[in-house]
Structure formats: C-alpha cells, structure tokens
Design a protein around this motif. Structure first.
Motif, PDB file in Angstrom:
ATOM      1  N   ALA A 159       2.922   2.842   0.818  1.00  0.00           N
ATOM      2  CA  ALA A 159       3.305   3.684  -0.320  1.00  0.00           C
ATOM      3  C   ALA A 159       4.766   4.116  -0.209  1.00  0.00           C
ATOM      4  CB  ALA A 159       2.389   4.893  -0.430  1.00  0.00           C
ATOM      5  N   GLY A 160       5.586   3.244   0.381  1.00  0.00           N
ATOM      6  CA  GLY A 160       7.009   3.505   0.485  1.00  0.00           C
ATOM      7  C   GLY A 160       7.451   4.194   1.751  1.00  0.00           C
ATOM      8  N   ALA A 161       6.530   4.634   2.586  1.00  0.00           N
ATOM      9  CA  ALA A 161       6.903   5.297   3.834  1.00  0.00           C
ATOM     10  C   ALA A 161       7.572   4.283   4.765  1.00  0.00           C
ATOM     11  CB  ALA A 161       5.680   5.898   4.504  1.00  0.00           C
ATOM     12  N   PRO A 162       8.784   4.586   5.284  1.00  0.00           N
ATOM     13  CA  PRO A 162       9.520   3.604   6.083  1.00  0.00           C
ATOM     14  C   PRO A 162       9.315   3.737   7.595  1.00  0.00           C
ATOM     15  CG  PRO A 162      10.975   5.385   5.481  1.00  0.00           C
ATOM     16  CD  PRO A 162       9.622   5.729   4.917  1.00  0.00           C
ATOM     17  N   ALA A 163       8.424   4.614   8.029  1.00  0.00           N
ATOM     18  CA  ALA A 163       8.158   4.781   9.461  1.00  0.00           C
ATOM     19  C   ALA A 163       6.663   4.590   9.698  1.00  0.00           C
ATOM     20  CB  ALA A 163       8.597   6.163   9.938  1.00  0.00           C
ATOM     21  N   ALA A 203       0.853   0.706  -2.780  1.00  0.00           N
ATOM     22  CA  ALA A 203      -0.119   1.658  -2.237  1.00  0.00           C
ATOM     23  C   ALA A 203      -0.944   1.038  -1.112  1.00  0.00           C
ATOM     24  CB  ALA A 203      -1.034   2.162  -3.344  1.00  0.00           C
ATOM     25  N   ALA A 204      -1.176  -0.268  -1.193  1.00  0.00           N
ATOM     26  CA  ALA A 204      -1.956  -0.949  -0.160  1.00  0.00           C
ATOM     27  C   ALA A 204      -1.155  -1.175   1.111  1.00  0.00           C
ATOM     28  CB  ALA A 204      -2.450  -2.297  -0.684  1.00  0.00           C
ATOM     29  N   ALA A 205       0.165  -0.930   1.053  1.00  0.00           N
ATOM     30  CA  ALA A 205       1.006  -1.044   2.242  1.00  0.00           C
ATOM     31  C   ALA A 205       1.229   0.360   2.808  1.00  0.00           C
ATOM     32  CB  ALA A 205       2.316  -1.735   1.889  1.00  0.00           C
ATOM     33  N   PHE A 225       0.718  -8.675  10.867  1.00  0.00           N
ATOM     34  CA  PHE A 225       1.437  -7.911   9.850  1.00  0.00           C
ATOM     35  C   PHE A 225       2.752  -8.626   9.575  1.00  0.00           C
ATOM     36  CE2 PHE A 225       4.631  -4.771   8.644  1.00  0.00           C
ATOM     37  CZ  PHE A 225       4.002  -4.082   7.611  1.00  0.00           C
ATOM     38  N   ALA A 226       3.039  -8.904   8.325  1.00  0.00           N
ATOM     39  CA  ALA A 226       4.287  -9.573   7.972  1.00  0.00           C
ATOM     40  C   ALA A 226       4.792  -9.020   6.652  1.00  0.00           C
ATOM     41  CB  ALA A 226       4.081 -11.088   7.867  1.00  0.00           C
ATOM     42  N   VAL A 227       6.109  -8.776   6.608  1.00  0.00           N
ATOM     43  CA  VAL A 227       6.702  -8.270   5.382  1.00  0.00           C
ATOM     44  C   VAL A 227       8.111  -8.844   5.252  1.00  0.00           C
ATOM     45  CG1 VAL A 227       7.540  -6.170   6.532  1.00  0.00           C
ATOM     46  CG2 VAL A 227       7.212  -6.171   4.051  1.00  0.00           C
ATOM     47  N   GLY A 228       8.501  -9.149   4.025  1.00  0.00           N
ATOM     48  CA  GLY A 228       9.828  -9.671   3.749  1.00  0.00           C
ATOM     49  C   GLY A 228       9.747 -10.808   2.743  1.00  0.00           C
ATOM     50  N   PRO A 229      10.867 -11.232   2.159  1.00  0.00           N
ATOM     51  CA  PRO A 229      12.201 -10.683   2.417  1.00  0.00           C
ATOM     52  C   PRO A 229      12.499  -9.375   1.682  1.00  0.00           C
ATOM     53  CG  PRO A 229      12.358 -12.476   0.844  1.00  0.00           C
ATOM     54  CD  PRO A 229      10.922 -12.428   1.279  1.00  0.00           C
ATOM     55  N   GLU A 230      11.759  -9.073   0.606  1.00  0.00           N
ATOM     56  CA  GLU A 230      11.983  -7.814  -0.124  1.00  0.00           C
ATOM     57  C   GLU A 230      11.145  -6.723   0.534  1.00  0.00           C
ATOM     58  OE1 GLU A 230      14.251  -7.564  -2.345  1.00  0.00           O
ATOM     59  OE2 GLU A 230      14.678  -9.704  -2.581  1.00  0.00           O
ATOM     60  N   VAL A 231      11.628  -6.194   1.651  1.00  0.00           N
ATOM     61  CA  VAL A 231      10.822  -5.292   2.472  1.00  0.00           C
ATOM     62  C   VAL A 231      10.502  -3.995   1.746  1.00  0.00           C
ATOM     63  CG1 VAL A 231      10.752  -3.968   4.613  1.00  0.00           C
ATOM     64  CG2 VAL A 231      11.710  -6.278   4.598  1.00  0.00           C
TER      65      VAL A 231
END
Length: 279
Positions: free
Chosen positions: A201-205, A197-199, A184-190
């Motif tokens: 959906a904006g939930a940060p936890a 929606a495939a990630a 799993f990798a995300v960034g720099p615009e986390v």
C-alpha cells in the motif's frame, strides 16, 4: 584503445566478488570457532564475550554493492551450539550501471543448536538492481530466527526508489523438509508496484521475520501486540516443526525499527539483539 577506453574497461572489471564462511561448534561447554574464512570485501569479526550465543558481525568493506557485485555468506552451527550473526551496518545497494548485484546466504544448523540471523536493513537506492537468495537447513529440534528488512530508497533523505529491481528468494528446510519458500520480486516500476493494496500500500520499509521453534503458536498474541496494524503474524506446525512468520511495513526505517526491535528481542529471548543494532 584510447586512455579513456582503457580506464572505462578497467572500471567495468572492478566488481566485488567476496565470500565469508563461519563454522562454529560446541566444545568445552561453550560455542567456539571451528572455521573462519574470508575473501575479498567479506570480513567477519567476533566481539569478545564468554557466554553463548557466540556473536559474529559481518562486514562488506566495499561499503555497498552495485551491478555485477557478488557477495556470499555461509554459516554452519554444529550440534548444541548457539550463534547470533548480524551486520556492522545497513547494506547499501547503489544505482546500477549494468547488471545485478547478488547476495547468497547459506545456513546450516545442527541438532539442538540455534542460529539467529539478524542483519541490519538493506537500503535500495533508486536505479539499483539486487537479488538475494537465502538457503537454510535446520536439523530436527534446531531453532532458527531469520530476519531480512529492506528500505526502498534513502528515506531519511526523502528519496523513494521509483525504478529498479529487487528479488528475494527463501528456501528454508527443517529435518530435510521444506517448511518455508517464498519469491518476492518487484520492478522495474517499484514505487508503482508497491502502491498496490496487495503489496505494501505504498509503504517503502518492509521486514520479514521467520522463527522455527516448538512454541511458535504461543508467540502470536505478544507478536501481534507489538506489530499492531502495520503488518501481521501467523503460526503453523509443519510436521514436527513449529513455524512463526511475521510481516511488517512502515513509512520509514525509524517506524519499522520501532516495532521490529521489540519483536526480535521478544523472539530471541535472553540473547536479545546484538550491540551494533543500537549504534
């Protein structure tokens, strides 16, 4: 070199480079310590208790991690021994002024043994850069419960992680066979990436829960009732290994724990959760 330059160079070199090693074996009817090694900011404490599983609490005395810090934990559980490993508090990943913070976790579990790897959440501050690697080897018939959860920002303070880097790599083997692998990798615009929606959906936890046990498929109904619509759960059999996997998402850490705690309690049976989770 000027005084300011010398101070800056000294601060740049002050990075955490810490390592903790715990090995336990079953002797005289219970799980006991065979080896304990701690170096730098990595400390291991073992609350007193007569019954299995043996409980270990991991502590990063640096109070968090930032760019350039390195922290590694190695846990070995001998045949027929039982251990639960947790952390004293949430791990905080602070804004990086350069480089990435890295955490390396190596787990080894013998035949007939069990290990519950139950660290508390990782809190990623805005501007942080963090990579974690989990490698685990389970002998045939060994049981495992592994959870990792992350909060993208100091959510209780209204801060969302907008820019940063986060990588999470898992390689889990049972009987020498790869049974779970993910990157799993995300960034720099986390925040922008997680909004898809495939990630999340904006939930940060978020949390990932993996259990290796023979009755993995029997856990699904109970797990799905706990998780509800904020995630999902599946089960497979890979060779002789039963595998249960759950993903949870929430709007904040409290909402995540409301479902994560009962799920872990159900999966960990009579052992329940370490006491530090309730502090």
């Amino acid at each position: 070199m000027s005084f300011e330059g010398a101070v800056g160079a000294a601060l740049a070199e002050q990075r955490v480079d810490a390592r903790g090693v715990l090995a336990v074996r079953r002797r005289v009817g219970r799980t006991r310590i065979e080896r304990l090694f701690q170096e730098g900011a990595a400390k291991i404490r073992l609350p007193q208790g007569a019954a299995d599983p043996l409980e270990a609490v991991l502590i990063n005395t640096a109070g968090g991690m930032t760019g350039g810090d390195r922290l590694s934990w190695t846990v070995s559980v001998g045949a027929d021994a039982h251990a639960t490993v947790t952390t004293q508090a949430c791990e905080k990943i602070y804004r990086s002024s350069g480089g990435e913070a890295t955490s390396t976790i190596v787990l080894d579990v013998g035949a007939g043994a069990s290990l519950a790897w139950l660290p508390q959440e990782t809190i990623l501050f805005d501007g942080s850069a963090f990579r974690r690697t989990i490698s685990a080897d389970f002998a045939p018939g060994a049981r495992g419960l592994i959870v990792e959860s992350a909060l993208f920002g100091r959510l209780t303070m209204g801060e969302t992680l907008r820019r940063g880097l986060f990588g999470d790599r898992w390689r889990i083997r049972s009987g020498g066979r790869l049974v779970h692998a993910e990157d799993f990798a995300v960034g720099p615009e986390v925040a922008a990436r997680l909004a898809a929606a495939a990630a999340t959906a904006g939930a940060p936890a978020i949390a990932t829960v993996l259990a290796l046990r023979d009755d993995a498929e029997d856990l699904l109904d109970s797990a799905r009732a706990i998780i509800g619509e904020g995630g999902g759960a599946s089960a497979w059999r890979i060779g002789e290994t039963g595998k249960f996997l759950a993903r949870l998402i929430a709007e904040d850490g409290y909402g995540l724990r409301k479902r994560l705690i009962p799920l872990l309690q159900m999966l960990n049976g009579a052992a329940g959760l370490p006491k530090v989770w309730s502090i």
